[in-house]
Design a protein around this motif. Structure first.
Motif, short mmCIF file in Angstrom:
data_model
loop_
_atom_site.label_atom_id
_atom_site.label_comp_id
_atom_site.label_asym_id
_atom_site.label_seq_id
_atom_site.Cartn_x
_atom_site.Cartn_y
_atom_site.Cartn_z
N LEU A 12 -0.05 5.27 -0.78
CA LEU A 12 -0.69 5.48 0.30
C LEU A 12 0.31 6.32 1.37
CD1 LEU A 12 -2.61 3.74 -0.96
CD2 LEU A 12 -3.47 3.13 1.20
N GLU A 14 -11.58 4.23 -3.44
CA GLU A 14 -11.30 5.53 -3.24
C GLU A 14 -9.45 5.52 -3.89
OE1 GLU A 14 -12.02 7.81 -0.08
OE2 GLU A 14 -14.17 7.32 -0.37
N ARG A 15 -8.89 4.64 -2.97
CA ARG A 15 -7.20 4.69 -3.28
C ARG A 15 -7.03 3.95 -4.62
NH1 ARG A 15 -8.77 6.20 0.88
NH2 ARG A 15 -8.77 8.27 0.20
N GLU A 37 -7.46 6.84 -7.27
CA GLU A 37 -6.36 7.50 -7.48
C GLU A 37 -5.13 7.10 -7.84
OE1 GLU A 37 -5.92 8.27 -2.98
OE2 GLU A 37 -7.97 9.58 -2.98
N LEU A 66 0.89 -1.08 0.01
CA LEU A 66 0.07 0.08 0.00
C LEU A 66 0.87 1.34 0.00
CD1 LEU A 66 -2.91 -1.00 2.22
CD2 LEU A 66 -3.13 -0.97 -0.03
N ASP A 124 -3.16 7.76 5.39
CA ASP A 124 -4.19 6.60 4.95
C ASP A 124 -3.82 5.32 5.58
OD1 ASP A 124 -5.49 8.31 3.00
OD2 ASP A 124 -3.75 8.15 1.45
#
Length: 136
Positions: free
Chosen positions: A75, A102-103, A106, A70, A79
């Motif tokens: 992130l 959402e991540r 992005e 991540l 986050d």
């Protein structure tokens, strides 16, 4: 909360068989980073042996791999804190899914931007390579 849905922690010292150096080698992280992630609540609590030394389980190493993935995906620490809280405090899996979606959105946008930049670079490389050949 399902065990597969939460951060992995070493609560049984008998199952925690890796030294910090072994965990660092297995994850590709430094000892300082492992300690930092633990202080930030992103991993752990890490089990300790009778001498108080940290011992990492296979579950700890697997969770550290997820955190590292991540982080590599862009992130930030906040986050990751939020995601860890969602796993440990939220009974609603839709919150976790929404966060990850959402991540992902992005990350897809960054991927599109990177592809655009690569196209520009490839065009410039081709242009200057052809120009150099023509002049040479």
């Amino acid at each position: 909360m399902d065990a597969a849905d939460r951060p992995r922690t070493a609560v049984d010292p008998d199952r925690a068989d890796r030294s910090p150096a072994d965990a660092a080698a297995a994850t590709g992280l430094s000892l300082d980073t492992l300690r930092y992630y633990e202080r930030e609540g992103l991993i752990g609590p890490i089990a300790r042996d009778v001498g108080g030394r940290r011992r990492y389980s296979a579950d700890d190493v697997a969770w550290i791999g997820i955190v590292t993935c991540l982080r590599d995906a862009g992130l930030g620490i906040e986050d990751l804190r939020r995601f860890t809280r969602l796993l440990t405090q939220s009974a609603d899996p839709t919150d976790r899914v929404a966060f990850l979606e959402e991540r992902r959105t992005e990350l897809e946008e960054r991927q599109r931007a990177t592809r655009r930049a690569l196209t520009v670079l490839d065009d410039k490389i081709a242009y200057y390579s052809a120009r150099d050949r023509a002049q040479g």
